[in-house]
Design an enzyme around this catalytic site. Structure first.
Site, PDB file in Angstrom:
ATOM      1  N   HIS A  72       0.815  -1.218   0.000  1.00  0.00           N
ATOM      2  CA  HIS A  72       0.000   0.000   0.000  1.00  0.00           C
ATOM      3  C   HIS A  72       0.853   1.275   0.000  1.00  0.00           C
ATOM      4  O   HIS A  72       0.329   2.374  -0.177  1.00  0.00           O
ATOM      5  CB  HIS A  72      -0.986  -0.010   1.179  1.00  0.00           C
ATOM      6  CG  HIS A  72      -0.411   0.391   2.495  1.00  0.00           C
ATOM      7  ND1 HIS A  72      -0.037  -0.523   3.458  1.00  0.00           N
ATOM      8  CD2 HIS A  72      -0.165   1.604   3.037  1.00  0.00           C
ATOM      9  CE1 HIS A  72       0.418   0.113   4.520  1.00  0.00           C
ATOM     10  NE2 HIS A  72       0.351   1.416   4.289  1.00  0.00           N
ATOM     11  N   ASP A 118      -0.260  -7.530   1.649  1.00  0.00           N
ATOM     12  CA  ASP A 118       0.252  -6.158   1.669  1.00  0.00           C
ATOM     13  C   ASP A 118       1.771  -6.175   1.802  1.00  0.00           C
ATOM     14  O   ASP A 118       2.336  -5.872   2.856  1.00  0.00           O
ATOM     15  CB  ASP A 118      -0.402  -5.390   2.821  1.00  0.00           C
ATOM     16  CG  ASP A 118      -0.110  -3.896   2.781  1.00  0.00           C
ATOM     17  OD1 ASP A 118       0.442  -3.431   1.764  1.00  0.00           O
ATOM     18  OD2 ASP A 118      -0.451  -3.205   3.767  1.00  0.00           O
ATOM     19  N   GLY A 211       2.861   6.685   8.794  1.00  0.00           N
ATOM     20  CA  GLY A 211       4.265   6.948   8.493  1.00  0.00           C
ATOM     21  C   GLY A 211       5.167   5.785   8.853  1.00  0.00           C
ATOM     22  O   GLY A 211       6.307   5.712   8.389  1.00  0.00           O
ATOM     23  N   SER A 213       4.095   2.693   8.206  1.00  0.00           N
ATOM     24  CA  SER A 213       3.722   1.672   7.231  1.00  0.00           C
ATOM     25  C   SER A 213       4.926   1.184   6.447  1.00  0.00           C
ATOM     26  O   SER A 213       5.808   1.970   6.073  1.00  0.00           O
ATOM     27  CB  SER A 213       2.698   2.231   6.247  1.00  0.00           C
ATOM     28  OG  SER A 213       1.440   2.369   6.825  1.00  0.00           O
ATOM     29  N   GLY A 214       4.949  -0.121   6.187  1.00  0.00           N
ATOM     30  CA  GLY A 214       6.020  -0.703   5.402  1.00  0.00           C
ATOM     31  C   GLY A 214       7.262  -1.037   6.186  1.00  0.00           C
ATOM     32  O   GLY A 214       8.129  -1.773   5.704  1.00  0.00           O
TER      33      GLY A 214
END
Length: 266
Positions: A72, A118, A211, A213-214
Site C-alpha cells: 500500500h 500487503d 508513516g 507503514s512498510g
C-alpha cells in the site's frame, strides 16, 4: 536456489540482523528515540514532489540490493530508498545513502480493499555497500509463527501520536505479539485479520502509526540476531493506540517462497 541456501548466503555474506551498535531495549511503556544506527536495516521510503523528497513509509533492507515494504506504500510516484538514516531532518548524516529503485515488485495478489498480501519488494538500482550503519535484517524461516506475547519492536519515523507530527528521530516501541486466536476475536480485529498477518500491541498505549507503514516488526532470535517478522500494514481508524486494536503486520514468513522467487529471478 532454495530458501535455506539463500538464507545462508545472506547471513554468511553480510552477517544479517547483527547491529554494530545494538539497540537499547527497554520494557518501559512509551516509544523511545533509538540508539543511533542500532537498527541498520531500517529504511525511509521517500517520494519526489517538485525537487524534494519526502518520507512516506518505512522499509527494511534484506540484502545488499533488496528492500521489503508494504504494497500500500507503492503508487505511481518517483521513489528513493534512504538507508543509514537516524534524523530525517539532517541531510548530511555520515554513513547514509539515498538509492533509487531499479524495479518495484508489488505482490500479484495485493488486495487494497481487504488489505490482503500487503507486501512489496524493491530492487535497488545498485547494491549498497554494507557498513556499520547499513546492514540487512535476517529473514524468518518459512511458515514460522511467533507465540503469543513474543517481545518484538516496531521501528519507524511515523507519527508520534494520533494526528501528531512525524518523528524526526527514528523511534522504537516494544509491541508484544498477540496470537491469532486472540486478535481474531470479535471484540479485537475479528475476521479482518488472517493467518498471513501478525498482530502486536493492543494495550491502548503503544502502536505503530501513520508513516510507520512498510517498516519492520523486529524480533530477536536466541542467538541475538534479529529477524524482520512483520511489515507494518494497518491500524485502527479510531486512533493509533486504540485498545484491542493492535497494529497489524504482514507476516513475512508466509511470503518466503514469493520473496525467494522474486529475488532469485530478478
Amino acid at each position: 536456489m532454495n530458501f535455506v541456501i539463500l538464507a545462508l548466503f545472506v547471513a554468511g555474506a553480510y552477517g544479517c540482523g547483527r547491529p554494530t551498535y545494538p539497540p537499547v531495549l527497554t520494557r518501559v511503556v512509551g516509544g523511545d528515540d533509538v540508539r543511533q544506527h542500532s537498527w541498520p536495516w531500517q529504511a525511509s521510503l521517500q517520494y519526489q514532489s517538485g525537487s524534494s523528497f519526502y518520507h512516506t513509509c518505512g522499509a527494511t533492507l534484506i540484502s545488499s540490493q533488496w528492500v521489503v515494504t508494504a504494497a500500500h506504500c507503492i503508487g505511481s510516484r518517483t521513489y528513493r530508498v534512504y538507508l543509514g538514516k537516524h534524523n530525517l531532518k539532517n541531510n548530511n548524516e555520515a554513513g547514509s545513502i539515498a538509492i533509487s529503485p531499479a524495479r518495484i515488485f508489488v505482490h500479484p495478489n495485493w488486495d487494497s480493499y481487504r488489505i490482503l498480501n500487503d507486501i512489496a519488494l524493491i530492487k535497488l538500482s545498485s547494491p549498497v555497500k554494507l557498513s556499520d550503519t547499513i546492514k540487512p535484517a535476517c529473514l524468518p524461516n518459512s511458515g514460522e509463527v511467533l507465540p503469543h506475547g513474543a517481545p518484538c519492536y516496531v521501528t519507524g519515523w511515523g507519527r508520534i501520536s494520533t494526528g501528531g507530527p512525524l518523528a524526526d528521530i527514528l523511534q522504537q516501541a516494544l509491541l508484544p505479539v498477540v496470537g491469532h486466536s486472540t486478535c481474531s476475536r470479535s471484540d479485537w480485529w475479528g475476521s479482518l485479520v488472517t493467518t498471513n498477518m501478525i498482530c502486536a500491541g493492543g494495550d491502548g498505549l503503544l502502536s505503530s502509526c501513520n508513516g510507520d507503514s512498510g517498516g519492520p516488526l523486529n524480533c530477536q532470535n536466541s542467538d541475538g540476531s534479529w529477524d524482520v517478522h512483520g511489515v507494518v500494514s494497518f491500524g485502527s481508524s479510531m486512533g493509533c493506540n486504540y485498545p484491542k486494536k493492535p497494529s497489524v503486520f504482514t507476516r513475512v514468513s508466509a511470503y518466503m517462497s514469493w520473496i525467494n522467487n522474486v529475488m532469485t529471478s530478478n
